[in-house]
Design an enzyme around this catalytic site. Structure first.
Site, PDB file in Angstrom:
ATOM      1  N   LYS A  13     -25.307  25.588  41.698  1.00 55.66           N
ATOM      2  CA  LYS A  13     -25.759  24.374  42.356  1.00 55.66           C
ATOM      3  C   LYS A  13     -24.474  23.776  42.731  1.00 55.66           C
ATOM      4  O   LYS A  13     -24.335  23.249  43.894  1.00 55.66           O
ATOM      5  CB  LYS A  13     -26.398  23.520  41.324  1.00 55.66           C
ATOM      6  N   ARG A  88     -33.314  15.285  37.267  1.00 56.95           N
ATOM      7  CA  ARG A  88     -33.306  16.449  36.418  1.00 56.95           C
ATOM      8  C   ARG A  88     -34.675  16.008  35.491  1.00 56.95           C
ATOM      9  O   ARG A  88     -35.113  16.956  34.730  1.00 56.95           O
ATOM     10  CB  ARG A  88     -32.282  16.360  35.258  1.00 56.95           C
ATOM     11  N   ARG A 127     -17.337  31.144  33.366  1.00 63.21           N
ATOM     12  CA  ARG A 127     -16.939  30.000  33.965  1.00 63.21           C
ATOM     13  C   ARG A 127     -15.752  29.240  33.491  1.00 63.21           C
ATOM     14  O   ARG A 127     -15.593  29.152  32.364  1.00 63.21           O
ATOM     15  CB  ARG A 127     -17.972  28.860  34.106  1.00 63.21           C
ATOM     16  N   ARG A 160     -15.897  24.795  29.440  1.00 61.16           N
ATOM     17  CA  ARG A 160     -16.770  23.760  29.174  1.00 61.16           C
ATOM     18  C   ARG A 160     -17.472  23.843  27.770  1.00 61.16           C
ATOM     19  O   ARG A 160     -17.740  24.637  27.435  1.00 61.16           O
ATOM     20  CB  ARG A 160     -17.700  23.369  30.245  1.00 61.16           C
ATOM     21  N   ARG A 171     -29.649  24.632  26.734  1.00 66.46           N
ATOM     22  CA  ARG A 171     -29.713  23.785  28.188  1.00 66.46           C
ATOM     23  C   ARG A 171     -30.807  24.602  28.950  1.00 66.46           C
ATOM     24  O   ARG A 171     -31.483  23.994  29.746  1.00 66.46           O
ATOM     25  CB  ARG A 171     -28.329  24.085  28.826  1.00 66.46           C
TER      26      ARG A 171
HETATM   27  P1  AP5 Z   1     -22.003  26.732  38.984  1.00 67.25           P
HETATM   28  O1  AP5 Z   1     -21.998  26.240  40.715  1.00 67.25           O
HETATM   29  O2  AP5 Z   1     -20.874  25.874  38.207  1.00 67.25           O
HETATM   30  O3  AP5 Z   1     -23.405  26.231  38.614  1.00 67.25           O
HETATM   31  P2  AP5 Z   1     -24.385  25.148  38.289  1.00 67.25           P
HETATM   32  O4  AP5 Z   1     -25.506  25.278  38.665  1.00 67.25           O
HETATM   33  O5  AP5 Z   1     -23.356  23.816  38.862  1.00 67.25           O
HETATM   34  O6  AP5 Z   1     -24.375  24.926  36.686  1.00 67.25           O
HETATM   35  P3  AP5 Z   1     -23.797  23.664  35.710  1.00 67.25           P
HETATM   36  O7  AP5 Z   1     -23.512  24.487  34.408  1.00 67.25           O
HETATM   37  O8  AP5 Z   1     -22.822  22.890  36.241  1.00 67.25           O
HETATM   38  O9  AP5 Z   1     -25.271  22.967  35.820  1.00 67.25           O
HETATM   39  P4  AP5 Z   1     -25.816  21.874  34.772  1.00 67.25           P
HETATM   40  O10 AP5 Z   1     -26.999  21.816  35.525  1.00 67.25           O
HETATM   41  O11 AP5 Z   1     -25.855  22.612  33.457  1.00 67.25           O
HETATM   42  O12 AP5 Z   1     -24.665  21.269  34.512  1.00 67.25           O
HETATM   43  P5  AP5 Z   1     -24.376  19.690  35.067  1.00 67.25           P
HETATM   44  O13 AP5 Z   1     -22.798  19.385  35.077  1.00 67.25           O
HETATM   45  O14 AP5 Z   1     -25.180  19.325  36.210  1.00 67.25           O
HETATM   46  O15 AP5 Z   1     -21.857  28.192  38.777  1.00 67.25           O
HETATM   47  C1  AP5 Z   1     -22.154  28.708  37.366  1.00 67.25           C
HETATM   48  C2  AP5 Z   1     -20.747  29.901  37.379  1.00 67.25           C
HETATM   49  O16 AP5 Z   1     -21.580  30.962  38.133  1.00 67.25           O
HETATM   50  C3  AP5 Z   1     -19.365  29.492  37.929  1.00 67.25           C
HETATM   51  O17 AP5 Z   1     -18.554  30.212  37.127  1.00 67.25           O
HETATM   52  C4  AP5 Z   1     -19.489  29.908  39.509  1.00 67.25           C
HETATM   53  O18 AP5 Z   1     -18.331  30.506  39.794  1.00 67.25           O
HETATM   54  C5  AP5 Z   1     -20.303  31.040  39.027  1.00 67.25           C
HETATM   55  N1  AP5 Z   1     -21.077  31.630  40.139  1.00 67.25           N
HETATM   56  C6  AP5 Z   1     -21.981  30.652  41.122  1.00 67.25           C
HETATM   57  N2  AP5 Z   1     -22.689  31.318  42.027  1.00 67.25           N
HETATM   58  C7  AP5 Z   1     -22.603  32.460  41.821  1.00 67.25           C
HETATM   59  C8  AP5 Z   1     -23.047  33.772  42.446  1.00 67.25           C
HETATM   60  N3  AP5 Z   1     -23.791  33.552  43.556  1.00 67.25           N
HETATM   61  N4  AP5 Z   1     -22.617  34.773  41.999  1.00 67.25           N
HETATM   62  C9  AP5 Z   1     -21.560  35.177  40.919  1.00 67.25           C
HETATM   63  N5  AP5 Z   1     -21.218  34.035  40.483  1.00 67.25           N
HETATM   64  C10 AP5 Z   1     -21.552  32.872  40.704  1.00 67.25           C
HETATM   65  O19 AP5 Z   1     -24.823  18.721  33.560  1.00 67.25           O
HETATM   66  C11 AP5 Z   1     -24.166  19.037  32.473  1.00 67.25           C
HETATM   67  C12 AP5 Z   1     -24.749  18.015  31.373  1.00 67.25           C
HETATM   68  O20 AP5 Z   1     -24.811  16.897  32.025  1.00 67.25           O
HETATM   69  C13 AP5 Z   1     -26.231  18.414  31.164  1.00 67.25           C
HETATM   70  O21 AP5 Z   1     -26.644  19.260  30.127  1.00 67.25           O
HETATM   71  C14 AP5 Z   1     -26.707  17.087  30.566  1.00 67.25           C
HETATM   72  O22 AP5 Z   1     -26.415  16.812  29.520  1.00 67.25           O
HETATM   73  C15 AP5 Z   1     -25.942  16.035  31.708  1.00 67.25           C
HETATM   74  N6  AP5 Z   1     -26.442  15.516  33.034  1.00 67.25           N
HETATM   75  C16 AP5 Z   1     -26.059  15.820  34.187  1.00 67.25           C
HETATM   76  N7  AP5 Z   1     -26.873  15.241  35.046  1.00 67.25           N
HETATM   77  C17 AP5 Z   1     -27.796  14.761  34.187  1.00 67.25           C
HETATM   78  C18 AP5 Z   1     -29.141  14.088  34.818  1.00 67.25           C
HETATM   79  N8  AP5 Z   1     -29.437  13.898  35.913  1.00 67.25           N
HETATM   80  N9  AP5 Z   1     -29.904  13.834  33.645  1.00 67.25           N
HETATM   81  C19 AP5 Z   1     -29.730  13.738  32.452  1.00 67.25           C
HETATM   82  N10 AP5 Z   1     -28.677  14.392  32.004  1.00 67.25           N
HETATM   83  C20 AP5 Z   1     -27.680  14.860  32.890  1.00 67.25           C
HETATM   84 MG    MG Z   2     -22.632  22.163  38.277  1.00 74.86          MG
END
Ligand code: AP5
Ligand code: MG
Length: 213
Positions: A13, A88, A127, A160, A171
Protein backbone atom coordinates in the site's frame (compact mmCIF):
# COMPACT_ATOMS: atom_id res chain seq x y z
CA UNK A 1 -9.03 12.74 -6.59
CA UNK A 2 -9.58 10.94 -3.26
CA UNK A 3 -8.16 7.45 -3.08
CA UNK A 4 -8.06 4.78 -0.38
CA UNK A 5 -5.48 2.00 -0.43
CA UNK A 6 -6.76 -1.31 0.96
CA UNK A 7 -4.74 -4.46 1.46
CA UNK A 8 -3.04 -6.61 4.07
CA UNK A 9 0.00 -5.40 6.00
CA UNK A 10 2.93 -5.58 3.59
CA UNK A 11 0.76 -5.79 0.46
CA UNK A 12 2.52 -2.72 -0.90
CA UNK A 13 0.00 0.00 0.00
CA UNK A 14 2.73 2.45 1.03
CA UNK A 15 4.93 1.68 -2.00
CA UNK A 16 2.05 2.29 -4.42
CA UNK A 17 0.58 5.25 -2.50
CA UNK A 18 3.90 7.13 -2.82
CA UNK A 19 3.97 6.54 -6.59
CA UNK A 20 0.35 7.67 -6.92
CA UNK A 21 1.07 10.80 -4.86
CA UNK A 22 4.04 11.68 -7.12
CA UNK A 23 2.22 11.08 -10.40
CA UNK A 24 -1.04 12.81 -9.51
CA UNK A 25 0.41 15.57 -7.30
CA UNK A 26 -1.66 14.75 -4.22
CA UNK A 27 -0.44 14.13 -0.64
CA UNK A 28 0.24 10.62 0.64
CA UNK A 29 -1.43 10.32 4.03
CA UNK A 30 -0.38 7.27 6.06
CA UNK A 31 -1.70 6.88 9.60
CA UNK A 32 1.11 4.37 10.26
CA UNK A 33 3.73 6.97 9.22
CA UNK A 34 2.05 9.61 11.40
CA UNK A 35 2.16 7.25 14.41
CA UNK A 36 5.79 6.27 13.74
CA UNK A 37 6.84 9.93 13.47
CA UNK A 38 5.14 10.55 16.84
CA UNK A 39 6.91 7.56 18.39
CA UNK A 40 10.25 8.81 17.10
CA UNK A 41 9.59 12.27 18.56
CA UNK A 42 8.42 10.80 21.87
CA UNK A 43 5.01 12.51 21.86
CA UNK A 44 2.16 11.39 24.10
CA UNK A 45 0.22 10.18 21.05
CA UNK A 46 3.28 8.20 19.97
CA UNK A 47 3.71 6.53 23.37
CA UNK A 48 0.04 5.53 23.43
CA UNK A 49 0.06 4.23 19.82
CA UNK A 50 3.27 2.22 20.38
CA UNK A 51 1.57 0.03 23.01
CA UNK A 52 -0.77 -1.30 20.34
CA UNK A 53 1.51 -1.22 17.31
CA UNK A 54 4.26 -3.34 18.91
CA UNK A 55 1.71 -6.10 19.48
CA UNK A 56 0.34 -5.87 15.94
CA UNK A 57 -2.98 -4.54 17.27
CA UNK A 58 -4.91 -1.57 15.93
CA UNK A 59 -4.64 1.78 17.67
CA UNK A 60 -8.11 2.62 19.09
CA UNK A 61 -10.48 4.34 16.64
CA UNK A 62 -10.89 7.46 18.87
CA UNK A 63 -7.19 8.32 18.54
CA UNK A 64 -6.85 7.38 14.89
CA UNK A 65 -9.93 9.11 13.54
CA UNK A 66 -9.03 12.45 15.08
CA UNK A 67 -5.50 12.60 13.67
CA UNK A 68 -6.77 11.56 10.22
CA UNK A 69 -9.58 14.13 10.09
CA UNK A 70 -7.15 16.86 11.24
CA UNK A 71 -4.66 15.84 8.57
CA UNK A 72 -7.12 15.83 5.64
CA UNK A 73 -8.50 19.22 6.74
CA UNK A 74 -5.10 20.71 5.83
CA UNK A 75 -4.87 23.06 2.87
CA UNK A 76 -2.68 20.64 0.87
CA UNK A 77 -5.51 18.04 0.85
CA UNK A 78 -8.11 20.23 -0.78
CA UNK A 79 -7.58 18.74 -4.26
CA UNK A 80 -7.48 15.20 -2.97
CA UNK A 81 -5.21 12.69 -1.27
CA UNK A 82 -4.24 9.06 -1.16
CA UNK A 83 -5.01 7.40 2.17
CA UNK A 84 -2.72 4.53 3.16
CA UNK A 85 -3.70 2.50 6.23
CA UNK A 86 -6.92 4.35 6.88
CA UNK A 87 -9.72 3.38 7.24
CA UNK A 88 -8.94 0.05 8.87
CA UNK A 89 -12.24 -0.70 10.58
CA UNK A 90 -15.90 -0.23 9.61
CA UNK A 91 -16.39 2.49 12.28
CA UNK A 92 -13.41 4.43 10.82
CA UNK A 93 -14.91 4.11 7.34
CA UNK A 94 -18.25 5.40 8.61
CA UNK A 95 -16.63 8.44 10.25
CA UNK A 96 -14.76 9.28 7.03
CA UNK A 97 -17.88 8.76 4.96
CA UNK A 98 -19.89 11.08 7.21
CA UNK A 99 -17.20 13.79 7.20
CA UNK A 100 -17.02 13.67 3.38
CA UNK A 101 -20.80 13.65 2.95
CA UNK A 102 -21.04 16.78 5.09
CA UNK A 103 -18.68 18.44 2.60
CA UNK A 104 -20.75 17.15 -0.34
CA UNK A 105 -17.80 14.96 -1.25
CA UNK A 106 -16.93 11.27 -1.61
CA UNK A 107 -14.14 8.76 -2.17
CA UNK A 108 -13.39 8.18 -5.88
CA UNK A 109 -11.55 4.85 -5.67
CA UNK A 110 -10.75 2.24 -3.03
CA UNK A 111 -7.90 0.17 -4.46
CA UNK A 112 -7.38 -3.27 -2.95
CA UNK A 113 -3.79 -4.45 -3.40
CA UNK A 114 -4.37 -8.17 -3.23
CA UNK A 115 -1.54 -10.39 -1.92
CA UNK A 116 -1.96 -13.83 -0.27
CA UNK A 117 -0.72 -14.23 3.33
CA UNK A 118 2.16 -16.58 2.33
CA UNK A 119 3.79 -13.88 0.20
CA UNK A 120 3.38 -11.28 2.94
CA UNK A 121 5.37 -13.08 5.62
CA UNK A 122 8.31 -13.44 3.19
CA UNK A 123 8.24 -9.76 2.28
CA UNK A 124 8.21 -8.26 5.75
CA UNK A 125 11.51 -9.66 7.01
CA UNK A 126 13.27 -7.93 4.11
CA UNK A 127 11.67 -4.54 4.57
CA UNK A 128 13.76 -1.66 5.90
CA UNK A 129 12.13 1.60 6.87
CA UNK A 130 13.30 5.16 7.40
CA UNK A 131 11.54 6.46 10.51
CA UNK A 132 12.53 9.99 9.59
CA UNK A 133 10.97 10.48 6.14
CA UNK A 134 8.83 7.35 5.82
CA UNK A 135 10.76 5.89 2.84
CA UNK A 136 10.56 2.10 2.50
CA UNK A 137 13.12 -0.30 1.06
CA UNK A 138 13.47 -4.03 0.62
CA UNK A 139 16.84 -5.72 0.95
CA UNK A 140 16.21 -7.72 -2.26
CA UNK A 141 13.53 -5.88 -4.24
CA UNK A 142 14.36 -2.20 -3.49
CA UNK A 143 17.80 -1.94 -1.87
CA UNK A 144 19.04 1.51 -0.81
CA UNK A 145 22.12 2.87 -2.63
CA UNK A 146 24.25 2.57 0.53
CA UNK A 147 23.44 -0.36 2.83
CA UNK A 148 21.37 0.68 5.85
CA UNK A 149 21.13 4.37 4.87
CA UNK A 150 18.09 6.20 3.49
CA UNK A 151 18.63 7.49 -0.09
CA UNK A 152 16.31 10.44 0.55
CA UNK A 153 17.41 11.84 3.90
CA UNK A 154 20.58 9.97 4.92
CA UNK A 155 19.11 8.59 8.17
CA UNK A 156 19.74 5.02 9.37
CA UNK A 157 17.27 2.40 8.13
CA UNK A 158 15.64 0.01 10.61
CA UNK A 159 13.63 -3.21 10.70
CA UNK A 160 10.30 -2.00 12.10
CA UNK A 161 9.49 -3.37 15.57
CA UNK A 162 6.24 -4.78 14.20
CA UNK A 163 7.95 -6.64 11.32
CA UNK A 164 9.10 -9.52 13.56
CA UNK A 165 7.53 -12.78 12.26
CA UNK A 166 5.26 -13.39 15.30
CA UNK A 167 3.92 -9.83 15.14
CA UNK A 168 3.37 -10.06 11.37
CA UNK A 169 1.09 -13.07 11.97
CA UNK A 170 -0.90 -11.04 14.55
CA UNK A 171 -1.23 -8.15 12.10
CA UNK A 172 -2.52 -10.54 9.44
CA UNK A 173 -5.11 -11.96 11.86
CA UNK A 174 -6.22 -8.44 12.81
CA UNK A 175 -6.40 -7.54 9.10
CA UNK A 176 -8.69 -10.48 8.29
CA UNK A 177 -10.97 -9.78 11.26
CA UNK A 178 -11.21 -6.00 11.24
CA UNK A 179 -10.04 -4.57 7.92
CA UNK A 180 -11.03 -7.08 5.23
CA UNK A 181 -14.78 -6.28 5.72
CA UNK A 182 -13.99 -2.87 4.16
CA UNK A 183 -13.67 -4.60 0.77
CA UNK A 184 -17.41 -5.29 0.80
CA UNK A 185 -18.14 -1.86 2.25
CA UNK A 186 -16.48 -0.09 -0.71
CA UNK A 187 -17.75 -2.64 -3.22
CA UNK A 188 -21.29 -1.72 -2.15
CA UNK A 189 -20.45 1.93 -2.86
CA UNK A 190 -19.25 1.01 -6.36
CA UNK A 191 -15.72 2.39 -5.87
CA UNK A 192 -13.78 -0.82 -5.20
CA UNK A 193 -11.06 -1.81 -7.68
CA UNK A 194 -8.74 -4.80 -7.16
CA UNK A 195 -5.17 -5.13 -8.44
CA UNK A 196 -2.89 -8.17 -8.27
CA UNK A 197 -0.26 -7.12 -5.73
CA UNK A 198 1.97 -10.15 -6.35
CA UNK A 199 3.22 -8.61 -9.60
CA UNK A 200 6.44 -6.64 -9.80
CA UNK A 201 5.84 -3.21 -8.17
CA UNK A 202 6.09 -1.38 -11.51
CA UNK A 203 3.38 -3.63 -12.96
CA UNK A 204 1.19 -3.13 -9.90
CA UNK A 205 1.53 0.60 -10.51
CA UNK A 206 0.63 0.21 -14.21
CA UNK A 207 -2.56 -1.62 -13.18
CA UNK A 208 -3.41 1.24 -10.80
CA UNK A 209 -2.76 3.95 -13.40
CA UNK A 210 -5.05 2.07 -15.81
CA UNK A 211 -7.80 2.44 -13.20
CA UNK A 212 -7.15 6.05 -12.18
CA UNK A 213 -6.61 7.29 -15.73
P1 AP5 B 1 4.95 -1.65 1.79
O1 AP5 B 1 4.66 -0.78 0.63
O2 AP5 B 1 5.75 -1.11 2.91
O3 AP5 B 1 3.58 -2.32 2.32
P2 AP5 B 1 2.38 -1.74 3.14
O4 AP5 B 1 1.15 -2.36 2.58
O5 AP5 B 1 2.45 -0.26 3.25
O6 AP5 B 1 2.71 -2.46 4.53
P3 AP5 B 1 2.69 -1.89 6.01
O7 AP5 B 1 3.39 -2.91 6.86
O8 AP5 B 1 3.16 -0.50 6.07
O9 AP5 B 1 1.19 -2.01 6.30
P4 AP5 B 1 0.51 -1.99 7.61
O10 AP5 B 1 -0.85 -1.84 7.11
O11 AP5 B 1 0.70 -3.14 8.52
O12 AP5 B 1 1.28 -0.84 8.41
P5 AP5 B 1 0.90 0.64 8.76
O13 AP5 B 1 2.11 1.44 8.80
O14 AP5 B 1 -0.25 1.10 7.95
O15 AP5 B 1 5.64 -2.99 1.24
C1 AP5 B 1 6.08 -4.00 2.10
C2 AP5 B 1 7.48 -4.51 1.67
O16 AP5 B 1 7.36 -5.21 0.45
C3 AP5 B 1 8.48 -3.37 1.41
O17 AP5 B 1 9.77 -3.79 1.82
C4 AP5 B 1 8.41 -3.17 -0.11
O18 AP5 B 1 9.62 -2.65 -0.62
C5 AP5 B 1 8.10 -4.56 -0.61
N1 AP5 B 1 7.22 -4.56 -1.77
C6 AP5 B 1 6.16 -3.70 -2.03
N2 AP5 B 1 5.55 -4.03 -3.19
C7 AP5 B 1 6.22 -5.14 -3.68
C8 AP5 B 1 6.06 -5.96 -4.83
N3 AP5 B 1 5.09 -5.71 -5.75
N4 AP5 B 1 6.91 -7.00 -4.99
C9 AP5 B 1 7.90 -7.24 -4.06
N5 AP5 B 1 8.11 -6.50 -2.97
C10 AP5 B 1 7.27 -5.46 -2.76
O19 AP5 B 1 0.36 0.43 10.25
C11 AP5 B 1 1.22 0.01 11.30
C12 AP5 B 1 0.44 -0.07 12.59
O20 AP5 B 1 -0.07 1.25 12.93
C13 AP5 B 1 -0.81 -0.96 12.58
O21 AP5 B 1 -0.49 -2.30 12.83
C14 AP5 B 1 -1.64 -0.30 13.68
O22 AP5 B 1 -1.20 -0.69 14.95
C15 AP5 B 1 -1.36 1.17 13.51
N6 AP5 B 1 -2.33 1.86 12.61
C16 AP5 B 1 -2.07 2.50 11.43
N7 AP5 B 1 -3.18 2.97 10.87
C17 AP5 B 1 -4.20 2.64 11.71
C18 AP5 B 1 -5.61 2.81 11.67
N8 AP5 B 1 -6.22 3.42 10.64
N9 AP5 B 1 -6.34 2.33 12.71
C19 AP5 B 1 -5.75 1.71 13.75
N10 AP5 B 1 -4.43 1.47 13.85
C20 AP5 B 1 -3.65 1.93 12.84
MG1 MG C 1 2.85 1.09 4.86
Amino acid sequence: MKIIMLGAPGAGKGTQAKMIADKYGIPHVSTGDIFRANIKNGTELGMEAKKYMDQGLLVPDELTVKILLDRVANEDCKNGYVLDGFPRTIPQANVLDKALTELGDQIDFAIDVDVPDENIVKRMGGRRACLSCGATYHIEHVPPKAEGICDTCGEKLVLRDDDKPETVQNRLNVYHEQTQPLIEFYEAKGVLRTVDGTQDMKDVFKSIVAILG
